[in-house]
Design an enzyme around this catalytic site. Structure first.
Site, PDB file in Angstrom:
ATOM      1  N   ASP A  91       7.888  -5.446   0.486  1.00  0.00           N
ATOM      2  CA  ASP A  91       7.498  -4.232   1.214  1.00  0.00           C
ATOM      3  C   ASP A  91       6.805  -4.540   2.539  1.00  0.00           C
ATOM      4  O   ASP A  91       5.714  -4.027   2.825  1.00  0.00           O
ATOM      5  CB  ASP A  91       6.575  -3.369   0.353  1.00  0.00           C
ATOM      6  CG  ASP A  91       7.129  -3.081  -1.024  1.00  0.00           C
ATOM      7  OD1 ASP A  91       8.362  -2.992  -1.157  1.00  0.00           O
ATOM      8  OD2 ASP A  91       6.340  -2.936  -1.977  1.00  0.00           O
TER       9      ASP A  91
ATOM     10  N   GLU B 132      12.225   6.738   0.736  1.00  0.00           N
ATOM     11  CA  GLU B 132      10.834   6.254   0.688  1.00  0.00           C
ATOM     12  C   GLU B 132      10.576   5.316   1.857  1.00  0.00           C
ATOM     13  O   GLU B 132      11.445   5.089   2.697  1.00  0.00           O
ATOM     14  CB  GLU B 132      10.558   5.537  -0.632  1.00  0.00           C
ATOM     15  CG  GLU B 132      11.477   4.377  -0.915  1.00  0.00           C
ATOM     16  CD  GLU B 132      11.341   3.815  -2.329  1.00  0.00           C
ATOM     17  OE1 GLU B 132      10.444   4.262  -3.072  1.00  0.00           O
ATOM     18  OE2 GLU B 132      12.145   2.937  -2.691  1.00  0.00           O
TER      19      GLU B 132
END
Length: 586
Positions: free
Chosen positions: A75, A251
């Site tokens: 991430d 997302e």
């Protein structure tokens, strides 16, 4: 090779004691540690990566490897101030939270440790390994010369938080709780000084159309009060690029502005085989946002399952203008082993981004990825040298003799300083009354598995006093999936044990079994090693400088993969001590 450990000054020792006191005061520490006379000392640590891909594709002049951060660094998000680039990643229950790196050129990175490094304000002591910190964003605001790190923390009652600093190299302020739900927030500063937060959230109540249906929301942000402005929230993407196709898990949004237009980039498809990155465009930061006709702009989902040097799950990206005006994107992806299992976790990759047209696109991000890419012009590859983070195949040796412990060494659910101290010839680990199967802090000094093929070895000097005492090494995917390899005691004998611990996801009890054991002479320190060739893991030992001997049979690394064990982390390799051992040979 540079060797590192902790400062030995009185100030440093008092700091470590203060952290330990804080840890206890917060209820995050197990009840007590065993007597200091019965603590293992680890020395002569060596980690060696041995992946075939780096042997087959040696670097030529002007090339560097991607991933730039091997092992569980997922991430990624990135920002810049002038020529300084800062990159952050998810850390879940690892401590400190939110790894942060610095670079001048996007190739050579320095590990700065973790953003959330204060156990008083960031407490992960009772969360599973895949809880904790998710998907941080980092943004520099030129209007107040301040860096912002924003993230979701499923621990300690934090939820969505933001922290600030003028200089990421000098630490960060305390977390500020934000008044909104959802996950994956990032913050954007417009060129008029206004600020916005975008994040993933559930659809409005009663409007969820299918499993995985999510939305992207935006809020105005008050920079003076450090809070979203009530009533300004708005859904700017519903479902994804094409709601009629039921896209899942839109997302990880990031907002950008270029040539007077606003671009919203998001991950879509879930963090697995259908993962991708998509882009939208608008005349306003609050929309409406129109998807690019060429979406996705990054994915590896269309290629054969069996392919050489496979990189998969690509997505969850952030982009930045790099040296010489060339854009680059960082993103997560995985490198499965020969059994198509992911043991190293989701790693941080980088690719050039072509933004010469209306929309950006990752260069070679829609074809099977190669292990090497071209260097930015004028940059020299110094990875693994002069303090820069290594990649490719490398050997890391640690004799624990220098001033600072390398920042790659981390704790789980609490700071490493709570259980380590300098010892003559090595590092002493003071055992907690917990073991690695418990959702509590463990006295384990962890290092991420960074290769599919590797060896990880250390020498331990230890004489357990009872069967409750054990010291050695662990290979751990989670509290529910791990191997423990160490020395303990049974009766009057010292015994070397290998324990397999596995609890199936969503059902069943923990299956703990000692799969190999052997009486051992501990009159001298013993060397312990875990090594792997893809899915095949071996645990070996040597006494008095003899050759390493395998204990038991070769075992599968299946339980050390996210595919079998679940969760979001890669395998962690640890130097481990406990006074709550339950690996008892028959």
């Amino acid at each position: 090779m540079k060797k590192r450990i902790f400062r030995t000054s009185l100030t440093s020792q008092l700091t470590a004691l203060a952290m330990l006191f804080t840890f206890v005061a917060n209820g995050a520490q197990p009840e007590k540690k065993v007597k200091s006379t019965n603590t293992p000392v680890f020395s002569n640590f060596v980690y060696q990566g041995d992946d075939d891909v780096y042997k087959k594709y040696p670097l030529e002049e002007g090339e560097f490897y991607s991933p730039i951060l091997q092992g569980c660094y997922p991430d990624p998000a990135i920002t810049r101030k002038g020529d300084d680039y800062y990159l952050v990643c998810s850390s879940f229950a690892m401590f400190p939270g939110v790894p942060i790196f610095h670079s001048k050129d996007l190739v050579n990175w320095t590990d700065l440790g973790g953003v959330l490094d204060n156990p008083e304000t960031f407490d992960t002591h009772d969360c599973g390994i895949s809880a904790g910190v998710y998907a941080p964003g980092i943004t520099y605001n030129p209007y107040n010369d301040t860096f912002y790190m924003i993230t979701t923390a499923f621990t300690g009652g934090l939820n969505n938080i933001i922290v600030k600093t003028k200089d990421p190299k000098k630490g960060w302020g305390d977390p500020i709780k934000l008044a909104f739900g959802g996950i994956d927030p990032s913050i954007f500063f417009d060129d008029n000084g206004k600020a916005y937060i975008v994040h993933n959230d559930a659809p409005d109540r009663g409007k969820e159309l299918y499993n995985g249906h999510r939305v992207i929301k935006i809020w105005e942000y008050d920079v003076e009060k450090d809070q979203v402005i009530e009533g300004t929230d708005k859904i700017i993407v519903d479902g994804g690029v094409d709601l009629s196709k039921k896209p899942i898990w839109i997302e990880a949004p990031h907002l950008y502005k270029k040539d007077g237009k606003y671009y919203l980039m998001c991950a879509e498809g879930g963090t697995g085989g259908w993962h991708s990155e998509v882009i939208f465009k608008s005349d306003s930061p609050t929309g409406p946002f129109i998807p690019a006709p060429s979406n996705p702009i990054l994915t590896q989902r269309h290629f054969p399952r069996e392919r050489e040097n496979k990189v998969d799950w690509a997505g969850h990206a952030d982009i930045i203008e790099g040296p010489n005006g060339q854009w680059y994107g960082v993103f997560l992806a995985v490198r499965p082993n020969e059994e198509q299992r992911v043991n190293t976790g989701r790693e941080t990759f980088i690719l050039p981004v072509d933004w010469s047209g209306e929309f950006p696109v990752f260069v070679n991000g829609l074809v099977p990825m190669e292990p090497k890419i071209d260097m930015p012009k004028g940059v020299e590859n110094k990875t693994g040298q002069d303090g820069f983070f290594p990649n490719g195949n490398f050997t890391y040796e640690e004799d624990f003799s220098s001033d600072d412990l390398d920042k790659r060494w981390i704790g789980l659910r609490g700071p490493r300083e709570a259980f380590i101290e300098k010892a003559k010839g090595g590092v002493r680990i003071n055992p907690f009354e917990t073991n690695v199967k418990e959702v509590k802090p463990t006295s384990t000094l962890f290092y991420r598995q960074m290769h599919n093929s590797f060896s990880y070895a250390a020498t331990v000097d230890y004489k357990p006093e009872s069967e409750k005492d054990l010291a050695g090494i662990v290979a751990l995917q989670s509290e529910n999936a791990n191997y423990v390899f160490g020395v303990t005691k049974k009766g009057d004998d010292y015994v070397l044990v290998l324990q397999r611990n596995f609890k199936r996801r969503f059902r069943g009890e923990m299956d703990s079994k000692v799969i190999a054991s052997k009486k051992i002479d501990l009159s001298k320190p013993v060397r312990l090693q875990v090594s792997a060739k893809g899915d095949k893991y071996e645990f070996s030992y040597a006494v008095e400088g003899a050759d390493l001997v395998r204990l038991g049979e070769t075992v599968s690394g299946d339980i050390l993969s996210t595919d079998v064990a679940g969760g979001f982390t890669g395998c962690l390799l640890g130097l481990y001590a406990t006074s709550a051992n339950d690996a008892i040979p028959e």
